[in-house]
Write an enzyme that holds these catalytic residues in place. Structure first.
Site, PDB file in Angstrom:
ATOM      1  N   ARG A  59       9.572 -13.369  10.465  1.00 43.13           N
ATOM      2  CA  ARG A  59       8.520 -12.710  11.262  1.00 43.13           C
ATOM      3  C   ARG A  59       9.124 -11.767  12.290  1.00 43.13           C
ATOM      4  O   ARG A  59       8.536 -10.781  12.687  1.00 43.13           O
ATOM      5  CB  ARG A  59       7.607 -13.752  11.935  1.00 43.13           C
ATOM      6  N   TYR A 112      -9.090   7.990  12.169  1.00 44.76           N
ATOM      7  CA  TYR A 112      -9.352   7.073  11.059  1.00 44.76           C
ATOM      8  C   TYR A 112     -10.423   6.058  11.486  1.00 44.76           C
ATOM      9  O   TYR A 112     -10.415   5.577  12.626  1.00 44.76           O
ATOM     10  CB  TYR A 112      -8.036   6.377  10.714  1.00 44.76           C
ATOM     11  N   ASP A 184      -0.816   9.614  15.117  1.00 43.12           N
ATOM     12  CA  ASP A 184      -0.901   9.021  13.780  1.00 43.12           C
ATOM     13  C   ASP A 184      -0.582  10.140  12.796  1.00 43.12           C
ATOM     14  O   ASP A 184      -1.372  11.052  12.586  1.00 43.12           O
ATOM     15  CB  ASP A 184      -2.312   8.459  13.556  1.00 43.12           C
ATOM     16  N   LYS A 209      -0.102   5.016   2.355  1.00 48.18           N
ATOM     17  CA  LYS A 209      -0.597   6.268   1.790  1.00 48.18           C
ATOM     18  C   LYS A 209       0.542   7.042   1.119  1.00 48.18           C
ATOM     19  O   LYS A 209       1.144   6.541   0.193  1.00 48.18           O
ATOM     20  CB  LYS A 209      -1.299   7.070   2.887  1.00 48.18           C
TER      21      LYS A 209
HETATM   22  C1  LIG Z   1      -5.223   4.528   6.022  1.00 46.08           C
HETATM   23  C2  LIG Z   1      -5.006   5.024   7.386  1.00 46.08           C
HETATM   24  C3  LIG Z   1      -4.753   4.132   8.442  1.00 46.08           C
HETATM   25  C4  LIG Z   1      -4.728   2.633   8.239  1.00 46.08           C
HETATM   26  O1  LIG Z   1      -3.709   2.254   7.386  1.00 46.08           O
HETATM   27  P1  LIG Z   1      -3.754   0.874   6.531  1.00 46.08           P
HETATM   28  O2  LIG Z   1      -2.400   0.843   5.916  1.00 46.08           O
HETATM   29  O3  LIG Z   1      -4.856   1.026   5.553  1.00 46.08           O
HETATM   30  O4  LIG Z   1      -4.010  -0.218   7.501  1.00 46.08           O
HETATM   31  C5  LIG Z   1      -4.536   4.646   9.705  1.00 46.08           C
HETATM   32  N1  LIG Z   1      -4.568   5.970   9.925  1.00 46.08           N
HETATM   33  C6  LIG Z   1      -4.805   6.866   8.938  1.00 46.08           C
HETATM   34  C7  LIG Z   1      -4.813   8.312   9.263  1.00 46.08           C
HETATM   35  C8  LIG Z   1      -5.030   6.424   7.643  1.00 46.08           C
HETATM   36  O5  LIG Z   1      -5.267   7.306   6.668  1.00 46.08           O
END
Ligand SMILES: *Cc1c(COP(=O)(O)O)cnc(C)c1O
Length: 396
Positions: A59, A112, A184, A209
């Site tokens: 962890r 998001y 982000d 992604k």
């Molecule tokens: C998908 C996404 C997230 C969240 O990511 P997860 O891996 O699904 O938790 C956060 N920010 C953006 C811009 C995203 O496209």
């Protein structure tokens, strides 16, 4: 040594081991061990105090997560970044690791969906105040700062209208106001934008992604410029258990090796598809930051150096759910799936997925009708993609 004939099976199993070889594996081994044995108490003290290097408990860190983090660090121009169990874990650990009761966070108004939910519904329970403003307009961001603002959180390219934030203005604003700027960077990827190089304090990814790229792992990443901030994010993430699984880290690492190739091909396809859609009689408008008719085209060009990405949005001339549904059903080879960054092209319909929580007026204010689609363009041969869209649009 005995030949083992008189030993108990458990003894034999414990003793059996591989020979040490002189060669090494070329692919990264998967290391599932949850715990690590230290040779002595002295060594363990040194491990905790930083004088010796070694894992203790998964962890807190394990080799597959650490290797993946070092590789994303290298692309992001970061040091000591952390891989977590999801992109939302990265967003949450950043905010909750650094902010506390009485602090205020200012977010982009098209973050998001779950990031917006965290801000609007969850942070308030912990006494953290939230507001949102339009990140394409730095004066709107400035006006939303309060004396309690401790963090600004933005995405460079908004979902699903693909507007481009005024990052230069926001970096300058954050510095002037002395607040932490977290970016982000999921949509832009480190090939399009490097938040830390640009002057932001924190960079965040949903590794799920484009970086991992195959829709088969859920992971996140965060890196902070300031080691104290990084430590606070790390401690929070480890305490609440946002641990990534070794197997998933391994898959994401494998994805990273082809990420630049995938992005290049996907962007080439996105450019061709956007141009093709723009000429199609069933399509009312196309949004792609690489097109000269995009409202933020010149800003996108300056910010990303021409890495416009793989996301294309468009709207049908018939802006109804019925028309959108006919297109989806007529083109089953374009998965109707609310994600992005997969090797294959996927279609998302924001009005029924990411933006379903808004009223239709709220969606209209963002320019999202029932005939609005967001396409995550993959790496298929472009002729295949165009044929699929031709079939889908014929049904509209
Ligand atoms: C998908 C996404 C997230 C969240 O990511 P997860 O891996 O699904 O938790 C956060 N920010 C953006 C811009 C995203 O496209």
């Amino acid at each position: 040594m005995s030949d083992g004939r008189n030993e108990k099976p458990a003894t034999l199993v414990r003793r059996a081991a591989l020979r040490e070889g002189v060669s090494r594996p070329v692919a990264t081994p998967i290391q599932p061990s949850v715990v690590y044995a230290s040779p002595s108490i002295q060594t363990l003290h040194a491990q905790y105090e930083g004088g010796a290097y070694g894992y203790t408990y998964a962890r807190e860190g394990h080799p597959n997560a650490e290797l993946l983090a070092r590789k994303i660090d290298a692309m992001e121009g970061a040091e000591g970044g952390l891989v977590l169990g999801s992109g939302m874990a990265a967003v949450s650990a950043t905010i909750l690791g650094l902010l506390g009761q009485g602090d205020h966070i200012l977010g982009g108004n098209q973050l998001y969906g779950r990031s917006l939910r965290l801000m609007h519904q969850d942070l308030a329970r912990f006494g953290i105040e939230t507001s949102v403003a339009d990140p394409t307009d730095v004066e709107a961001m400035r006006a939303a700062l309060t004396p309690k603002t401790k963090m600004i959180l933005v995405e460079v390219i908004s979902n699903p209208t693909l507007r481009v934030a005024d990052m230069e203005g926001i970096v300058a604003l954050a510095k002037e106001a002395g607040v932490i700027l977290a970016v982000d960077n999921t949509f832009t990827t480190p090939l399009g934008y490097k938040p830390l190089d640009a002057g932001a304090d924190i960079t965040i990814h949903s590794v799920t992604k484009l970086l991992a790229g195959h829709s088969d792992v859920t992971l996140g990443y965060v890196a902070a410029q300031d080691p104290d901030n990084m430590r606070a994010i790390y401690d929070f993430a480890v305490t609440v258990g946002m641990t990534p699984a070794p197997q998933e880290c391994w898959l994401a690492e494998r994805g990273l090796y082809t990420f630049p190739l995938r992005l290049e091909k996907a962007q080439e396809n996105a450019t061709a598809l956007a141009d093709w859609l723009a000429e199609h009689p069933k399509v009312a408008r196309v949004l792609y930051p690489g097109r000269a008719d995009h409202p933020d085209h010149s800003r996108a060009a300056a910010l990303t150096g021409g890495v416009y990405g793989n996301m294309v949005s468009f709207e049908l001339i018939d802006p109804t759910e019925a028309a959108a549904d006919r297109m989806i059903q007529a083109a089953p080879d374009l998965p109707f799936a609310p994600t992005l960054g997969d090797v294959g092209t996927t279609l998302s319909h924001p009005a029924s997925s990411s933006h379903r929580g808004l009223t239709s007026e709220g969606r209209a204010a963002l320019g999202i009708s029932d005939g609005f689609f967001r396409v995550s363009v993959g790496i298929e041969p472009i002729e295949l993609l165009i044929a699929d869209f031709e079939t889908g649009l014929a049904a509209v």
